[in-house]
Design a protein around this motif. Sequence first.
Motif, PDB file in Angstrom:
ATOM      1  N   PHE A  25      -8.575 -24.463  15.904  1.00  0.00           N
ATOM      2  CA  PHE A  25      -8.055 -25.524  15.053  1.00  0.00           C
ATOM      3  C   PHE A  25      -7.685 -25.015  13.660  1.00  0.00           C
ATOM      4  N   ASP A  26      -7.841 -23.712  13.436  1.00  0.00           N
ATOM      5  CA  ASP A  26      -7.421 -23.151  12.163  1.00  0.00           C
ATOM      6  C   ASP A  26      -6.031 -22.549  12.326  1.00  0.00           C
ATOM      7  N   GLY A  27      -5.469 -22.050  11.265  1.00  0.00           N
ATOM      8  CA  GLY A  27      -4.196 -21.357  11.346  1.00  0.00           C
ATOM      9  C   GLY A  27      -3.019 -22.284  11.619  1.00  0.00           C
ATOM     10  N   ASN A  28      -1.948 -21.705  12.138  1.00  0.00           N
ATOM     11  CA  ASN A  28      -0.707 -22.419  12.419  1.00  0.00           C
ATOM     12  C   ASN A  28      -0.668 -22.806  13.895  1.00  0.00           C
ATOM     13  N   ASN A  29      -0.737 -24.107  14.187  1.00  0.00           N
ATOM     14  CA  ASN A  29      -0.791 -24.594  15.564  1.00  0.00           C
ATOM     15  C   ASN A  29       0.426 -25.447  15.888  1.00  0.00           C
ATOM     16  N   GLU A  30       0.837 -25.421  17.154  1.00  0.00           N
ATOM     17  CA  GLU A  30       1.951 -26.257  17.592  1.00  0.00           C
ATOM     18  C   GLU A  30       1.878 -26.485  19.095  1.00  0.00           C
ATOM     19  N   THR A  31       2.182 -27.718  19.513  1.00  0.00           N
ATOM     20  CA  THR A  31       2.307 -28.077  20.926  1.00  0.00           C
ATOM     21  C   THR A  31       3.727 -28.546  21.177  1.00  0.00           C
ATOM     22  N   VAL A  32       4.358 -28.009  22.221  1.00  0.00           N
ATOM     23  CA  VAL A  32       5.746 -28.326  22.548  1.00  0.00           C
ATOM     24  C   VAL A  32       5.821 -28.799  23.994  1.00  0.00           C
ATOM     25  N   VAL A  33       6.499 -29.931  24.220  1.00  0.00           N
ATOM     26  CA  VAL A  33       6.733 -30.460  25.566  1.00  0.00           C
ATOM     27  C   VAL A  33       8.224 -30.644  25.761  1.00  0.00           C
ATOM     28  N   ASP A  47      13.874 -35.108  26.989  1.00  0.00           N
ATOM     29  CA  ASP A  47      12.999 -35.195  25.821  1.00  0.00           C
ATOM     30  C   ASP A  47      12.576 -33.814  25.367  1.00  0.00           C
ATOM     31  N   GLU A  48      12.520 -33.618  24.074  1.00  0.00           N
ATOM     32  CA  GLU A  48      11.900 -32.457  23.456  1.00  0.00           C
ATOM     33  C   GLU A  48      10.931 -32.989  22.405  1.00  0.00           C
ATOM     34  N   TRP A  49       9.695 -32.600  22.511  1.00  0.00           N
ATOM     35  CA  TRP A  49       8.642 -33.187  21.675  1.00  0.00           C
ATOM     36  C   TRP A  49       7.730 -32.074  21.184  1.00  0.00           C
ATOM     37  N   ARG A  50       7.340 -32.125  19.921  1.00  0.00           N
ATOM     38  CA  ARG A  50       6.402 -31.135  19.396  1.00  0.00           C
ATOM     39  C   ARG A  50       5.526 -31.768  18.316  1.00  0.00           C
ATOM     40  N   ARG A  51       4.330 -31.222  18.178  1.00  0.00           N
ATOM     41  CA  ARG A  51       3.395 -31.663  17.164  1.00  0.00           C
ATOM     42  C   ARG A  51       2.688 -30.452  16.571  1.00  0.00           C
ATOM     43  N   PRO A  52       2.377 -30.469  15.282  1.00  0.00           N
ATOM     44  CA  PRO A  52       1.700 -29.324  14.645  1.00  0.00           C
ATOM     45  C   PRO A  52       0.189 -29.362  14.890  1.00  0.00           C
ATOM     46  N   ARG A  53      -0.212 -29.438  16.154  1.00  0.00           N
ATOM     47  CA  ARG A  53      -1.624 -29.467  16.504  1.00  0.00           C
ATOM     48  C   ARG A  53      -1.779 -29.028  17.953  1.00  0.00           C
ATOM     49  N   LEU A  54      -3.031 -28.810  18.378  1.00  0.00           N
ATOM     50  CA  LEU A  54      -3.352 -28.434  19.746  1.00  0.00           C
ATOM     51  C   LEU A  54      -4.177 -29.531  20.398  1.00  0.00           C
ATOM     52  N   PHE A  55      -4.196 -29.545  21.725  1.00  0.00           N
ATOM     53  CA  PHE A  55      -4.929 -30.560  22.481  1.00  0.00           C
ATOM     54  C   PHE A  55      -5.925 -29.871  23.403  1.00  0.00           C
ATOM     55  N   GLU A  56      -6.974 -30.588  23.763  1.00  0.00           N
ATOM     56  CA  GLU A  56      -7.989 -30.065  24.671  1.00  0.00           C
ATOM     57  C   GLU A  56      -8.295 -31.108  25.731  1.00  0.00           C
ATOM     58  N   MET A  80       1.472 -24.364  24.134  1.00  0.00           N
ATOM     59  CA  MET A  80       0.731 -24.463  22.882  1.00  0.00           C
ATOM     60  C   MET A  80       0.752 -23.109  22.188  1.00  0.00           C
ATOM     61  N   PHE A  81       0.886 -23.123  20.871  1.00  0.00           N
ATOM     62  CA  PHE A  81       0.946 -21.888  20.103  1.00  0.00           C
ATOM     63  C   PHE A  81      -0.105 -21.905  18.996  1.00  0.00           C
ATOM     64  N   HIS A  82      -0.787 -20.781  18.833  1.00  0.00           N
ATOM     65  CA  HIS A  82      -1.703 -20.583  17.709  1.00  0.00           C
ATOM     66  C   HIS A  82      -1.246 -19.334  16.975  1.00  0.00           C
ATOM     67  N   ASN A  83      -0.813 -19.525  15.711  1.00  0.00           N
ATOM     68  CA  ASN A  83      -0.264 -18.424  14.927  1.00  0.00           C
ATOM     69  C   ASN A  83       0.846 -17.697  15.704  1.00  0.00           C
TER      70      ASN A  83
END
Length: 228
Positions: A25-33, A47-56, A80-83
């Motif tokens: 949950f630190d750093g630069n996070n992004e989720t893309v669908v 649809d293209e959807w993204r949020r600056p966070r991660l999911f669990e 999902m991307f972390h850094n």
Amino acid sequence: MSLLNTQPSSVTLNFSLPPEFQPPFDGNNETVVSVKAINSKSVVAVDEWRRPRLFEAGWKFQFLHPYDDIGVRYQINVQMFHNQQPLLVEQDYFVIVNQAPHRQTIHLSPIGLLYVEVQQPDTFAAEEAVTVSLHEVADPSVELIRVMHDEQTASSFYLKYDPQKITPGKRYALTGIESRYHQQITVSPGHVELAPVSLGQPGRLTQKLSQWAQAPLRLFTDATAKIR
């Protein structure tokens, strides 16, 4: 986590992850669908959807299916991307919707944990087993891991592998053999990239993100005009 309230013409996808997956949950996070409609002639972005966070664990995603009398095959891609490093195996998932509302669970595979489904033979004794091997596509003799499951656990499971042994961008395959007659059985996914390239490296994944960045990031779009 539910991203939207269910609507009569919507498709609800439950993205499932293994309990041991703990996103940072630190750093630069992004989720893309990404959601695309596939027919016999073309592939159309829906649809293209993204949020600056991660999911669990399990989380829900919805998109519009405005048809009552036509079936549509959708191609779903989740990352999902972390850094700028991908956390999920690079896969496309396919959902066939004949009538909305439609609900379906998609099991996502974190890097190091590949979700496997085995098509069992019609006659399969409980004491018998299925052997599943993960290997290189070009050379099946180069195995990463081989596991054996009985009837109770062979239908679907997470196959754990060592990401340090994976070449980024290289494709791997699964093979299943039933123990009694040593006949090959169907195992999915087929060919798969177990360690996708990072955003900082050239490759198919970065090309996809470049295309997504040029598209409007709306969850509900004028899907009727796009699919038709």
